[in-house]
Design a protein around this motif. Structure first.
Motif, PDB file in Angstrom:
ATOM      1  N   LEU A   1      -1.022   6.083   7.009  1.00  0.00           N
ATOM      2  CA  LEU A   1      -1.992   5.679   5.984  1.00  0.00           C
ATOM      3  C   LEU A   1      -3.362   6.172   6.447  1.00  0.00           C
ATOM      4  CD1 LEU A   1      -0.801   2.017   5.187  1.00  0.00           C
ATOM      5  CD2 LEU A   1      -0.760   3.947   3.604  1.00  0.00           C
ATOM      6  N   LEU A   2      -3.409   7.438   6.816  1.00  0.00           N
ATOM      7  CA  LEU A   2      -4.628   8.080   7.307  1.00  0.00           C
ATOM      8  C   LEU A   2      -5.184   7.321   8.514  1.00  0.00           C
ATOM      9  CD1 LEU A   2      -5.818   9.002   3.770  1.00  0.00           C
ATOM     10  CD2 LEU A   2      -5.204  10.623   5.553  1.00  0.00           C
TER      11      LEU A   2
ATOM     12  N   TYR B   1       5.106   6.522   3.145  1.00  0.00           N
ATOM     13  CA  TYR B   1       4.110   5.874   2.283  1.00  0.00           C
ATOM     14  C   TYR B   1       3.790   6.674   1.020  1.00  0.00           C
ATOM     15  CZ  TYR B   1       3.258   1.999   5.389  1.00  0.00           C
ATOM     16  OH  TYR B   1       3.404   0.856   6.124  1.00  0.00           O
ATOM     17  N   ARG B   2       4.422   7.863   0.883  1.00  0.00           N
ATOM     18  CA  ARG B   2       4.269   8.579  -0.378  1.00  0.00           C
ATOM     19  C   ARG B   2       5.322   8.026  -1.339  1.00  0.00           C
ATOM     20  NH1 ARG B   2       0.970  10.752  -2.685  1.00  0.00           N
ATOM     21  NH2 ARG B   2       1.905  12.723  -3.297  1.00  0.00           N
TER      22      ARG B   2
ATOM     23  N   MET C   1     -13.395  15.823  -5.323  1.00  0.00           N
ATOM     24  CA  MET C   1     -12.913  15.186  -4.096  1.00  0.00           C
ATOM     25  C   MET C   1     -12.144  13.906  -4.414  1.00  0.00           C
ATOM     26  SD  MET C   1     -12.668  15.931  -1.056  1.00  0.00           S
ATOM     27  CE  MET C   1     -13.832  17.168  -0.534  1.00  0.00           C
TER      28      MET C   1
ATOM     29  N   THR D   1     -18.261  10.189  -4.443  1.00  0.00           N
ATOM     30  CA  THR D   1     -18.074  10.674  -3.080  1.00  0.00           C
ATOM     31  C   THR D   1     -19.390  10.684  -2.298  1.00  0.00           C
ATOM     32  OG1 THR D   1     -16.197  12.039  -3.694  1.00  0.00           O
ATOM     33  CG2 THR D   1     -17.399  12.721  -1.750  1.00  0.00           C
TER      34      THR D   1
ATOM     35  N   TYR E   1      -7.351  22.045  -2.496  1.00  0.00           N
ATOM     36  CA  TYR E   1      -8.219  21.384  -1.516  1.00  0.00           C
ATOM     37  C   TYR E   1      -7.388  21.061  -0.267  1.00  0.00           C
ATOM     38  CZ  TYR E   1     -11.783  20.115  -5.105  1.00  0.00           C
ATOM     39  OH  TYR E   1     -12.746  20.102  -6.076  1.00  0.00           O
ATOM     40  N   PHE E   2      -8.079  20.791   0.828  1.00  0.00           N
ATOM     41  CA  PHE E   2      -7.445  20.329   2.073  1.00  0.00           C
ATOM     42  C   PHE E   2      -6.383  21.294   2.575  1.00  0.00           C
ATOM     43  CE2 PHE E   2      -8.936  16.408   0.013  1.00  0.00           C
ATOM     44  CZ  PHE E   2      -9.752  15.918   1.014  1.00  0.00           C
TER      45      PHE E   2
ATOM     46  N   ARG F   1      -9.903  15.921   7.845  1.00  0.00           N
ATOM     47  CA  ARG F   1     -10.597  14.771   7.255  1.00  0.00           C
ATOM     48  C   ARG F   1     -12.019  14.705   7.784  1.00  0.00           C
ATOM     49  NH1 ARG F   1      -7.711  12.644   3.088  1.00  0.00           N
ATOM     50  NH2 ARG F   1      -8.868  10.719   3.270  1.00  0.00           N
TER      51      ARG F   1
ATOM     52  N   LYS G   1       0.816  -1.211   0.000  1.00  0.00           N
ATOM     53  CA  LYS G   1       0.000   0.000   0.000  1.00  0.00           C
ATOM     54  C   LYS G   1       0.850   1.262   0.000  1.00  0.00           C
ATOM     55  CE  LYS G   1      -4.508  -1.081   1.641  1.00  0.00           C
ATOM     56  NZ  LYS G   1      -5.460  -1.206   2.713  1.00  0.00           N
ATOM     57  N   VAL G   2       0.387   2.253  -0.736  1.00  0.00           N
ATOM     58  CA  VAL G   2       1.008   3.579  -0.707  1.00  0.00           C
ATOM     59  C   VAL G   2      -0.111   4.595  -0.524  1.00  0.00           C
ATOM     60  CG1 VAL G   2       3.056   3.091  -2.092  1.00  0.00           C
ATOM     61  CG2 VAL G   2       0.922   3.685  -3.237  1.00  0.00           C
ATOM     62  N   LEU G   3       0.299   5.811  -0.174  1.00  0.00           N
ATOM     63  CA  LEU G   3      -0.684   6.875  -0.003  1.00  0.00           C
ATOM     64  C   LEU G   3      -0.624   7.765  -1.234  1.00  0.00           C
ATOM     65  CD1 LEU G   3      -2.638   7.933   2.221  1.00  0.00           C
ATOM     66  CD2 LEU G   3      -0.833   9.539   2.843  1.00  0.00           C
ATOM     67  N   MET G   4      -1.731   7.852  -1.946  1.00  0.00           N
ATOM     68  CA  MET G   4      -1.717   8.656  -3.173  1.00  0.00           C
ATOM     69  C   MET G   4      -2.935   9.545  -3.265  1.00  0.00           C
ATOM     70  SD  MET G   4      -0.268   6.150  -6.139  1.00  0.00           S
ATOM     71  CE  MET G   4       0.538   7.220  -7.301  1.00  0.00           C
ATOM     72  N   LYS G   5      -2.741  10.638  -3.972  1.00  0.00           N
ATOM     73  CA  LYS G   5      -3.842  11.520  -4.313  1.00  0.00           C
ATOM     74  C   LYS G   5      -4.574  10.890  -5.492  1.00  0.00           C
ATOM     75  CE  LYS G   5      -3.972  16.397  -4.210  1.00  0.00           C
ATOM     76  NZ  LYS G   5      -3.491  17.699  -4.586  1.00  0.00           N
TER      77      LYS G   5
ATOM     78  N   GLN H   1      -8.731  14.964  -5.621  1.00  0.00           N
ATOM     79  CA  GLN H   1      -7.861  15.674  -4.677  1.00  0.00           C
ATOM     80  C   GLN H   1      -7.590  14.912  -3.388  1.00  0.00           C
ATOM     81  OE1 GLN H   1      -6.183  18.530  -5.076  1.00  0.00           O
ATOM     82  NE2 GLN H   1      -6.882  18.581  -7.189  1.00  0.00           N
ATOM     83  N   MET H   2      -8.453  13.952  -3.070  1.00  0.00           N
ATOM     84  CA  MET H   2      -8.334  13.257  -1.800  1.00  0.00           C
ATOM     85  C   MET H   2      -7.140  12.308  -1.797  1.00  0.00           C
ATOM     86  SD  MET H   2     -11.653  11.592   0.059  1.00  0.00           S
ATOM     87  CE  MET H   2     -12.051  10.675  -1.404  1.00  0.00           C
ATOM     88  N   MET H   3      -6.473  12.220  -0.644  1.00  0.00           N
ATOM     89  CA  MET H   3      -5.419  11.213  -0.456  1.00  0.00           C
ATOM     90  C   MET H   3      -6.056   9.981   0.173  1.00  0.00           C
ATOM     91  SD  MET H   3      -2.004  12.133  -0.680  1.00  0.00           S
ATOM     92  CE  MET H   3      -1.307  13.617  -1.367  1.00  0.00           C
ATOM     93  N   GLU H   4      -5.687   8.802  -0.318  1.00  0.00           N
ATOM     94  CA  GLU H   4      -6.127   7.558   0.313  1.00  0.00           C
ATOM     95  C   GLU H   4      -5.082   6.478   0.090  1.00  0.00           C
ATOM     96  OE1 GLU H   4     -10.978   7.876   0.416  1.00  0.00           O
ATOM     97  OE2 GLU H   4     -10.119   6.480  -1.003  1.00  0.00           O
ATOM     98  N   PRO H   5      -5.045   5.492   0.992  1.00  0.00           N
ATOM     99  CA  PRO H   5      -4.148   4.360   0.743  1.00  0.00           C
ATOM    100  C   PRO H   5      -4.629   3.595  -0.477  1.00  0.00           C
ATOM    101  CG  PRO H   5      -4.959   4.361   3.020  1.00  0.00           C
ATOM    102  CD  PRO H   5      -5.775   5.356   2.256  1.00  0.00           C
TER     103      PRO H   5
ATOM    104  N   GLU I   1      -3.098  11.447  -8.974  1.00  0.00           N
ATOM    105  CA  GLU I   1      -1.842  10.715  -9.209  1.00  0.00           C
ATOM    106  C   GLU I   1      -2.126   9.245  -9.466  1.00  0.00           C
ATOM    107  OE1 GLU I   1       1.484  12.388  -6.154  1.00  0.00           O
ATOM    108  OE2 GLU I   1      -0.032  11.092  -5.326  1.00  0.00           O
TER     109      GLU I   1
END
Lengths: 351, 223
Positions: free
Chosen positions: B162-163, B128-129, A171, A255, B46-47, B218, A3-7, A174-178, A10
């Motif tokens: 990871l949030l 994690y980025r 959203m 969303t 955003y954010f 969030r 897992k990575v954190l991405m927008k 633009q949102m970041m999520e794993p 991206e």
């Protein structure tokens, strides 16, 4: 891959490259700019081409050209930019070429705002372009789903020789999520129609959407119609949730569906059963899912980040059997779970 | 928190700068300090920390962002009032920079204003980025941000997450990377920031001050 954190934007770019997309033509607009930014950095590394066109109209016509050559190609934009591309999309649909168009939509009409909205339902499912055509529209509700659907979109585009749209509100972009990328072999489709050089072995292929004989155009439209029927039969994607016992069934995508799920949880704690139909494909619309609804359901509630657009498709699917209500926010305002709960209670007369 | 009066929060976009900056400003306000949170993010639409202006104002924190109001502002316009916390020595300032070298560039505009000031520059790390998952990538971001901001990083923040699904192992994985970066650059690890529930499970001898975070940016329905 772990897992990575991405927008969202991206991740959509990364998924496209994994799906074998090597060509991107686009023009910047918020809130989708990270897609072209990512592609401009990453496509050259895989031997691909990123090109910032002089306008959205130019970009979609470059997509038209590249798609005609039989390569995997995409563009991305946001609402007013997609409106500009509609002419090209109609040409691509008419010429039966595969490509992927990503719309990270924002508030409208006009320039509107850069905040998230779902007021592009009409222009996505009905087209702003001319003529009798449809194309699949995928509406992811998470970054992970965006990744999965991007790969699907390229396969389906090739399989049916059709433009495919992936529609995320701002959203989602633009949102970041794993997110996790799963290895998935891109579907191989032969493209004997591509204008990729005769090598002296065949007649030249012609890519065209102009017919000078009316009968020939009508025949073409009938063939397209058969293709649309086939997609309606095979490509519907939907998630249903808590339909059994539901007094109200919400219909929401992207969303908004996430927010509705929170509202359903709140209702459940207060003893009110609420279900959800989440279209993953907006076209073809998941009409069959409405047949799963039980006799206990008193009404439907279309929840949208718009003034009410998908509600038309809900009404077509419900065919007058039950009342269809609407709750929405627009202009970049995001509905809250509490707002949705309030509407559900007012439908049931339990304020 | 014995940091210098002006603290700049910088890093790769998505590392969690704004969430840290908001939490840090709140922590300062709770100590009775007069706090200005300066949102200099002209990259991300955003954010941004300015979205929480109302809640922060109730806590006594002044938020300074663009001179043009409205959440949907998409032009690189910063407010002249940014000079206020830079010049008024009785104020505590938290400067939330936009992501990446491109976001850090805004700070170089204030180079002269910051020359004689007490300033800390914190670099936020999230392993994690994908772009900052290893030492090479992280170091490259740090050096390029320093160059465009015309400032030197004085402290590292391990904010690997990871949030809402972050676990202790995730923070510890990021701690290894942050330690490697610290060894390479001789910059100390100033904070290890993570969710309150995870913070309580971290080992006592972890390098850096454990800084529990509350997620202000969030929404409840987000992961």
């Amino acid at each position: 891959m772990a897992k990575v954190l991405m927008k969202g934007n991206e991740a959509i770019g990364a998924a496209a490259i994994k799906a074998g997309c090597k060509y991107f033509f686009g023009y910047p607009i918020t809130p989708q700019n990270e897609i072209p930014e990512y592609m401009s950095r990453e496509l050259p590394k895989v031997g691909g081409v990123f090109l910032q066109a002089e306008s959205e109209v130019a970009a979609i016509n470059m997509v038209y050209g590249a798609a005609g050559c039989g390569v995997r190609v995409m563009t991305s934009s946001s609402s007013p930019g997609i409106a500009l591309k509609q002419e090209g999309i109609s040409y691509i649909a008419g010429a039966e070429l595969p490509c992927v168009i990503v719309n990270i939509s924002r508030g409208g009409p006009g320039l509107g705002s850069i905040q998230p909205a779902q007021s592009d339902y009409y222009q996505s499912t009905r087209g702003g372009g001319n003529g009798d055509y449809f194309h699949p529209v995928y509406a992811p509700a998470s970054i992970q789903e965006s990744v999965d659907l991007m790969q699907e979109a390229f396969d389906v585009a090739d399989r049916y020789r059709t433009p495919v749209m992936v529609l995320g509100d701002g959203m989602i972009g633009q949102m970041m999520e794993p997110v996790e990328f799963f290895e998935r072999e891109a579907e191989k489709t032969e493209k004997p129609w591509a204008t990729n050089g005769t090598k002296g072995k065949r007649k030249p292929n012609i890519i065209n959407s102009l017919f000078i004989d009316p009968q020939a155009l009508e025949d073409h439209n009938h063939r397209l119609e058969e293709k649309f029927e086939l997609m309606k039969k095979n490509e519907v994607r939907v998630e249903t949730f808590n339909l059994e016992d539901a007094e109200v069934v919400c219909v929401a995508y992207g969303t908004t569906a996430r927010i509705v799920k929170n509202a359903i949880e709140i209702c459940k704690n207060e003893g009110i059963q609420v279900g959800l139909i989440r279209p993953i494909t907006l076209w073809p619309f998941p009409e069959a899912a409405f047949e799963e609804v039980s006799d206990k359901t008193k009404a439907y509630l279309s929840v949208e980040m718009s003034m009410g657009q998908m509600i038309d498709d809900v009404k077509i699917a419900v065919a007058g059997e039950r009342p269809v209500e609407f709750y929405g926010r627009s202009g970049g305002m995001i509905p809250t779970p509490e707002g949705v709960v309030g509407k559900i209670k007012s439908i049931l007369g339990r304020e | 928190m014995g940091d210098r009066r002006i603290r700049v929060i910088t890093g790769h976009y998505g590392s969690g700068k704004s969430e840290f900056a908001v939490n840090y400003a709140v922590a300062l306000a709770k100590q009775g300090k007069q706090v200005c949170l300066v949102d200099l993010d002209v990259v991300n639409p955003y954010f941004r920390s300015r979205e929480k202006e109302e809640e922060l104002r109730e806590l006594g924190i002044e938020v300074i962002a663009s001179s043009i109001g409205g959440a949907a502002i998409d032009v690189p316009a910063v407010s002249a009032s940014i000079l206020k916390p830079l010049h008024q020595k009785e104020l505590d300032a938290v400067i939330d920079l936009g992501g990446d070298p491109v976001g850090a560039r805004v700070l170089s505009r204030f180079y002269k204003d910051l020359q004689d000031e007490e300033i800390d520059v914190f670099f936020v790390v999230n392993a994690y980025r994908p772009e900052t998952a290893d030492l090479e990538g992280t170091l490259s971001y740090l050096r390029r941000i320093e160059a465009t901001a015309r400032q030197t990083v004085t402290g590292l923040i391990n904010n690997t997450h990871l949030l809402k699904s972050t676990k202790v192992e995730d923070v510890l994985l990021g701690q290894e990377l942050t330690q490697a970066l610290s060894r390479e650059t001789q910059i100390p690890i100033r904070f290890v920031s993570c969710l309150e529930t995870v913070a309580s499970e971290l080992p006592d001898d972890i390098e850096g001050e454990v800084f529990p975070l509350q997620l202000y940016l969030r929404e409840q329905w987000m992961l």
